[in-house]
Design a protein around this motif. Structure first.
Motif, PDB file in Angstrom:
ATOM      1  N   UNK B  89       0.807  -1.217   0.000  1.00 28.93           N
ATOM      2  CA  UNK B  89       0.000   0.000   0.000  1.00 28.93           C
ATOM      3  C   UNK B  89       0.845   1.274   0.000  1.00 28.93           C
ATOM      4  N   UNK B 181       0.259 -15.244   7.521  1.00 32.50           N
ATOM      5  CA  UNK B 181       0.184 -15.556   6.087  1.00 32.50           C
ATOM      6  C   UNK B 181       0.338 -14.291   5.247  1.00 32.50           C
ATOM      7  N   UNK B 183       0.645 -13.134   0.926  1.00 32.11           N
ATOM      8  CA  UNK B 183       0.434 -13.686  -0.418  1.00 32.11           C
ATOM      9  C   UNK B 183       1.707 -14.210  -1.080  1.00 32.11           C
ATOM     10  N   UNK B 186       2.708 -18.001  -0.700  1.00 36.86           N
ATOM     11  CA  UNK B 186       1.837 -19.105  -1.097  1.00 36.86           C
ATOM     12  C   UNK B 186       2.380 -19.956  -2.243  1.00 36.86           C
ATOM     13  N   UNK B 190       3.005 -23.927  -1.761  1.00 35.84           N
ATOM     14  CA  UNK B 190       2.228 -24.940  -2.481  1.00 35.84           C
ATOM     15  C   UNK B 190       3.110 -25.786  -3.392  1.00 35.84           C
ATOM     16  N   UNK B 193       5.029 -28.339  -1.237  1.00 33.37           N
ATOM     17  CA  UNK B 193       4.079 -29.345  -0.739  1.00 33.37           C
ATOM     18  C   UNK B 193       3.714 -30.321  -1.848  1.00 33.37           C
ATOM     19  N   UNK B 227      -1.410 -34.236   3.572  1.00 30.30           N
ATOM     20  CA  UNK B 227      -2.662 -34.172   2.821  1.00 30.30           C
ATOM     21  C   UNK B 227      -3.650 -35.194   3.377  1.00 30.30           C
ATOM     22  N   UNK B 229      -6.724 -35.703   3.081  1.00 33.45           N
ATOM     23  CA  UNK B 229      -7.785 -36.247   2.223  1.00 33.45           C
ATOM     24  C   UNK B 229      -7.219 -36.781   0.905  1.00 33.45           C
ATOM     25  N   UNK B 231      -6.836 -39.443  -1.221  1.00 32.31           N
ATOM     26  CA  UNK B 231      -7.430 -40.785  -1.284  1.00 32.31           C
ATOM     27  C   UNK B 231      -6.452 -41.816  -1.849  1.00 32.31           C
ATOM     28  N   UNK B 261     -12.879 -38.024   4.318  1.00 35.27           N
ATOM     29  CA  UNK B 261     -13.569 -37.566   3.102  1.00 35.27           C
ATOM     30  C   UNK B 261     -14.944 -37.003   3.446  1.00 35.27           C
ATOM     31  N   UNK B 264     -14.351 -33.532   5.471  1.00 31.43           N
ATOM     32  CA  UNK B 264     -13.765 -32.380   4.775  1.00 31.43           C
ATOM     33  C   UNK B 264     -14.353 -32.120   3.392  1.00 31.43           C
ATOM     34  N   UNK B 265     -14.800 -33.176   2.718  1.00 33.74           N
ATOM     35  CA  UNK B 265     -15.318 -32.972   1.356  1.00 33.74           C
ATOM     36  C   UNK B 265     -16.785 -33.363   1.220  1.00 33.74           C
ATOM     37  N   UNK B 266     -17.329 -33.938   2.251  1.00 33.40           N
ATOM     38  CA  UNK B 266     -18.722 -34.428   2.221  1.00 33.40           C
ATOM     39  C   UNK B 266     -18.944 -35.414   1.072  1.00 33.40           C
ATOM     40  N   UNK B 267     -17.990 -36.305   0.885  1.00 34.55           N
ATOM     41  CA  UNK B 267     -18.150 -37.340  -0.150  1.00 34.55           C
ATOM     42  C   UNK B 267     -17.788 -38.702   0.435  1.00 34.55           C
ATOM     43  N   UNK B 268     -18.235 -39.721  -0.291  1.00 29.88           N
ATOM     44  CA  UNK B 268     -17.906 -41.093   0.059  1.00 29.88           C
ATOM     45  C   UNK B 268     -16.597 -41.481  -0.631  1.00 29.88           C
TER      46      UNK B 268
END
Lengths: 70, 287
Positions: B89, B181, B183, B186, B190, B193, B227, B229, B231, B261, B264-268
């Motif tokens: 700024x 954190x 910007x 990042x 990433x 990672x 990580x 989630x 899979x 899953x 965090x992701x609402x999946x099966x």
């Protein structure tokens, strides 16, 4: 500036709209799941609407920054 | 005589344009750089084995400049880029002045003239004088990639094991994870990672292929710390436990996968994960 990370964990090869992932807000350290691209778009739009920087900043038009990770 | 001249010439070139830590082989150094900088997890700086610290919050900017310099590559980073990152700024001239003052304070903090090289407004962290964990990490992971390409050789496998272990030691957690954190952190965060997760999957596959189950399991467990989630990591871990007869752990891993899953992701879990689960059930019933 707002920063978000989009993590994509699963894609539907037959339907490109169906994508499972999370939208992470870097500054707020929160995350929200999405199951398709429309939901992802809606989540981002809602962030823009509720962002405090939008209402207080008059000199710059701030847009969210996305970092895509998979 | 010619050799001496050439060697002196190369030395001078090195002093003027130090080779970035990114490109070097992960070989042991003949001399230990006086400065050590840790950024993977905690941020810590040592000079001549003594911690370098800043206690007052308002004086934290010199360290932020150092962190941003590392995050943006560490070599020939333009002062405007650094100023824009640290003082977004602030207007151009004022930001440049603040940059100059902060760099002066950073140099004074270390008291080593050649540690930060500023040429044509581009700042370099001298890799001859500083060991940085992310540089060591990048060199090691690049070396691991070359080893993975020759992983049929038993001697190469032994090296891979050693360097892989070194990677896990270096990667305490994400880049500057404990700092506020910003910007500019990042991209590198990433990238590192993602590189480590890729290495875990690639090296784990090699260990599975050679029936080195313990090595594979250790890697996949570390992967799930990074990580939760992932899979594919769960699937690989289930196979490792199943094929070593540890059905209880394999079942635990499946349930852990399902919980994560869902939360965090609402999946099966995917069809492939359920198929693995079925194979476990079949074996449990048979035994």
């Amino acid at each position: 500036m707002e920063n978000y990370i989009v993590r994509i964990y699963r894609r539907d090869r037959t339907d490109p709209q169906r994508v499972n992932g999370v939208l992470e807000s870097v500054e707020r350290e929160t995350q929200q799941a999405f199951a398709d691209l429309d939901t992802l778009s809606a989540l981002l739009e809602s962030k823009l609407e509720t962002s405090p920087t939008e209402s207080t900043c008059s000199t710059h038009h701030r847009r969210p920054t996305l970092a895509l990770a998979k | 005589m010619g050799i001496n001249l050439e060697s002196r010439h190369i030395q001078r070139l090195h002093q003027r344009h130090p080779v970035s830590g990114w490109s070097r082989e992960p070989a042991e150094r003949h001399h230990e750089p006086p400065v050590r900088i840790h950024t993977l997890g905690r941020f810590a700086v040592q000079a001549h084995h003594q911690p370098v610290t800043l206690t007052q919050q308002r004086r934290h900017k010199p360290f932020e400049l150092l962190q941003a310099l590392i995050a943006l590559g560490g070599r020939e980073v333009h002062s405007e880029t650094l100023a824009a990152a640290l003082w977004p700024d602030t207007d151009g001239d004022k930001a440049q002045n603040t940059f100059d003052v902060t760099l002066h304070r950073l140099r004074r903090l270390f008291g080593m003239k050649e540690l930060f090289l500023l040429n044509d407004r581009r700042l370099t962290l001298n890799s001859q004088m500083a060991w940085v964990d992310v540089w060591a990490f990048e060199r090691t992971i690049n070396h691991c990639e070359r080893l993975l390409a020759r992983s049929t050789d038993p001697a190469v496998l032994r090296q891979l094991s050693r360097y892989s272990e070194r990677l896990l030691t270096l990667y305490q957690s994400a880049f500057l994870e404990r700092e506020a954190v910003r910007p500019w952190m990042l991209s590198l965060r990433e990238r590192l990672r993602s590189k480590l997760l890729r290495h875990i999957l690639d090296a784990g596959k090699v260990w599975q292929h050679h029936n080195e189950w313990a090595q594979a399991i250790r890697l996949y467990q570390k992967g799930l710390e990074i990580e939760p989630v992932g899979e594919t990591l769960y699937q690989r871990l289930i196979v490792c436990y199943r094929d070593t007869g540890n059905l209880a752990e394999a079942l635990n891993t499946f349930h852990q996968c399902r919980r994560q899953l869902a939360a965090q992701l609402q999946i099966q879990p995917s069809l492939r994960t359920f198929t693995l689960y079925q194979s476990l059930r079949t074996r449990t019933t048979a035994s």
